[in-house]
Design a protein around this motif. Sequence first.
Motif, PDB file in Angstrom:
ATOM      1  N   UNK A   1       0.818  -1.432  -0.018  1.00 23.96           N
ATOM      2  CA  UNK A   1       0.032  -0.002   0.214  1.00 23.96           C
ATOM      3  C   UNK A   1       0.931   1.353  -0.021  1.00 23.96           C
ATOM      4  N   UNK A   2       1.823   1.209   0.821  1.00 26.13           N
ATOM      5  CA  UNK A   2       2.742   2.331   0.869  1.00 26.13           C
ATOM      6  C   UNK A   2       3.508   2.595  -0.458  1.00 26.13           C
ATOM      7  N   UNK A   3       4.044   1.680  -1.159  1.00 26.32           N
ATOM      8  CA  UNK A   3       4.745   1.686  -2.216  1.00 26.32           C
ATOM      9  C   UNK A   3       3.757   2.210  -3.341  1.00 26.32           C
ATOM     10  N   UNK A   4       2.571   1.722  -3.403  1.00 29.28           N
ATOM     11  CA  UNK A   4       1.659   2.060  -4.359  1.00 29.28           C
ATOM     12  C   UNK A   4       1.538   3.647  -4.171  1.00 29.28           C
ATOM     13  N   UNK A   5       1.319   4.106  -2.940  1.00 26.44           N
ATOM     14  CA  UNK A   5       1.137   5.418  -2.822  1.00 26.44           C
ATOM     15  C   UNK A   5       2.225   6.428  -3.212  1.00 26.44           C
ATOM     16  N   UNK A   6       3.481   5.909  -2.995  1.00 25.03           N
ATOM     17  CA  UNK A   6       4.476   6.747  -3.495  1.00 25.03           C
ATOM     18  C   UNK A   6       4.856   6.791  -5.016  1.00 25.03           C
ATOM     19  N   UNK A   7       4.302   5.548  -5.596  1.00 22.13           N
ATOM     20  CA  UNK A   7       4.766   5.353  -7.136  1.00 22.13           C
ATOM     21  C   UNK A   7       3.639   6.258  -7.699  1.00 22.13           C
ATOM     22  N   UNK A   8       2.252   6.100  -7.311  1.00 25.36           N
ATOM     23  CA  UNK A   8       1.319   6.761  -7.913  1.00 25.36           C
ATOM     24  C   UNK A   8       1.447   8.290  -7.798  1.00 25.36           C
ATOM     25  N   UNK A   9       1.879   8.752  -6.567  1.00 23.89           N
ATOM     26  CA  UNK A   9       2.044  10.119  -6.567  1.00 23.89           C
ATOM     27  C   UNK A   9       3.019  10.690  -7.554  1.00 23.89           C
ATOM     28  N   UNK A  10       4.123  10.195  -7.677  1.00 19.60           N
ATOM     29  CA  UNK A  10       5.056  10.711  -8.818  1.00 19.60           C
ATOM     30  C   UNK A  10       4.350  10.625 -10.132  1.00 19.60           C
ATOM     31  N   UNK A  11       3.642   9.557 -10.257  1.00 19.71           N
ATOM     32  CA  UNK A  11       3.021   9.488 -11.775  1.00 19.71           C
ATOM     33  C   UNK A  11       1.784  10.752 -11.911  1.00 19.71           C
ATOM     34  N   UNK A  12       1.225  10.658 -10.783  1.00 16.92           N
ATOM     35  CA  UNK A  12       0.130  11.687 -10.921  1.00 16.92           C
ATOM     36  C   UNK A  12       0.567  13.015 -10.825  1.00 16.92           C
ATOM     37  N   UNK A  13       1.777  13.350 -10.096  1.00 15.65           N
ATOM     38  CA  UNK A  13       2.290  14.741 -10.226  1.00 15.65           C
ATOM     39  C   UNK A  13       2.753  15.144 -11.719  1.00 15.65           C
ATOM     40  N   UNK A  14       3.421  13.958 -12.585  1.00 19.31           N
ATOM     41  CA  UNK A  14       3.861  14.112 -13.670  1.00 19.31           C
ATOM     42  C   UNK A  14       2.643  14.571 -14.716  1.00 19.31           C
ATOM     43  N   UNK A  15       1.568  13.736 -14.365  1.00 18.31           N
ATOM     44  CA  UNK A  15       0.307  14.293 -15.175  1.00 18.31           C
ATOM     45  C   UNK A  15      -0.067  15.793 -14.989  1.00 18.31           C
ATOM     46  N   UNK A  16      -0.208  15.866 -13.818  1.00 18.20           N
ATOM     47  CA  UNK A  16      -0.792  17.363 -13.119  1.00 18.20           C
ATOM     48  C   UNK A  16       0.158  18.429 -13.798  1.00 18.20           C
ATOM     49  N   UNK A  17       1.409  18.436 -13.785  1.00 23.24           N
ATOM     50  CA  UNK A  17       2.508  19.474 -14.153  1.00 23.24           C
ATOM     51  C   UNK A  17       3.045  19.337 -15.296  1.00 23.24           C
ATOM     52  N   UNK A  18       2.777  18.574 -16.384  1.00 16.85           N
ATOM     53  CA  UNK A  18       3.054  18.330 -17.678  1.00 16.85           C
ATOM     54  C   UNK A  18       2.011  18.892 -18.528  1.00 16.85           C
ATOM     55  N   UNK A  19       2.343  19.652 -19.460  1.00 15.70           N
ATOM     56  CA  UNK A  19       1.664  20.305 -20.384  1.00 15.70           C
ATOM     57  C   UNK A  19       0.750  19.476 -21.176  1.00 15.70           C
ATOM     58  N   UNK A  20      -0.630  19.748 -21.523  1.00 15.93           N
ATOM     59  CA  UNK A  20      -1.447  19.170 -22.492  1.00 15.93           C
ATOM     60  C   UNK A  20      -0.796  18.460 -23.656  1.00 15.93           C
TER      61      UNK A  20
END
Length: 430
Positions: free
Chosen positions: A319-338
């Motif tokens: 659960x903790x590893x999934x949280x860390x990995x998903x946070x990094x991927x979601x951050x990339x989605x949020x802050x990368x241009x369309x």
Amino acid sequence: MEKNWFRAITGKLFWLLMICLLIGLVVGQPAWALAIGLSGYLIWMLRQLQRFQLWLQAHPSDPPPEAPGLWGEIFDGIYRMQRRDKRLRARMQSVIERIQSSTAALSDGVVMIDKDGHLEWWNHAAEDLLGLRAPDDSGQHVHNLLRDPRFIDYFDQGSYREPLDIPSPVNISTWLQYNITRYGNGERLLLVRDVTRLHNLEQMRKDFVANVSHELRTPLTVVVGYLETMIDSDDGSNSRWQRPLHQMQQQARRMQSLLNDLLMLSRLETAEATTEEKPVDIALMLPGIRKDALALSGDRQHEITIENATQVRLTGLEMELRSAISNLVYNAVKYTQDGGSIQVSWSQDDRGARFSVTDNGPGISPEHLHRLTERFYRVDSSRNSTTGGTGLGLAIVKHVLMRHEGELQITSTVGKGSTFTCVFPPERLI
């Protein structure tokens, strides 16, 4: 100087031999005269050597014995060197005593440890904080006196970039911070500081955040539920309430996300490492995270690719590893241009396993990199407010990696993109 002494000795010996030779010629026994002269000179030299030895052994601090010629210069030169060395030793001893007296007056404990780990010296504060006793503990190995496994691991690891905070061996309610510095030929200096007050304040902060987050969770859930009911039951007859209701729902969900992150951080900070760790298949986890990331991207149409260069599994909490990995991927989605591209990779090398997320977004300036894992730190607050970030994602990643003996590495170039890499040690791999 050596040439002058050699010239003086050979000159005196030459004139002695000449005088003995003349006397021998007068009496008709030149060989005996030379032998007697050389014997006398040798006896005189041995006598001076004997006086020199007795002076050095018995009374080196007294003025040297009187001697004519070259031996007198030797005695005086050595005596001057002794006086100079004595004054130098006195000054050095005075400096050492001042350093020891000032160190002894410190409220922080100071312990000098030799290269083999044995205690050489410590101040009075170290006796109070660590329970050391003089002179009984002098020469003892530090492991015999400070037996906490956490301190032993910290002492033996050899890397002291970060301090160690653990309870005192004298009083369990007192928290101490250990800092080790290498010096000299492998010796170590152990600095011990009482951080009980800071620890208590930090614990109060953690408890406050956890309690507030937990207490707010229920009323916020009720508010979100009623907002969803009102929006779903709206028949369009009162359109002027649609926009406010949707805005309230959006902000309420953002508050829910913030509370969830705060609770996750609180649990990571307070929970001890458990024996529930098991092999986690990171490669099997990535497709599901990619699917969620594509749903988060929506109409922004990011290109997300996965590269599994290894099938190695990682020992940890899924659960903790999934949280860390998903946070990094979601951050990339949020802050990368369309329309931007995001590469997710899971690989292995000699230093362990590496999970990395690379994007071609706007990048991050170097002055911000070292603060990215701080709570609520925002590189661009206006941008974060539009993307819905809580400012806690990377803090969660950092704490998860700390609990899994990992490290977060960040590289970024403004205008070209960023790479976030989680490095796990070989001991964690299966």
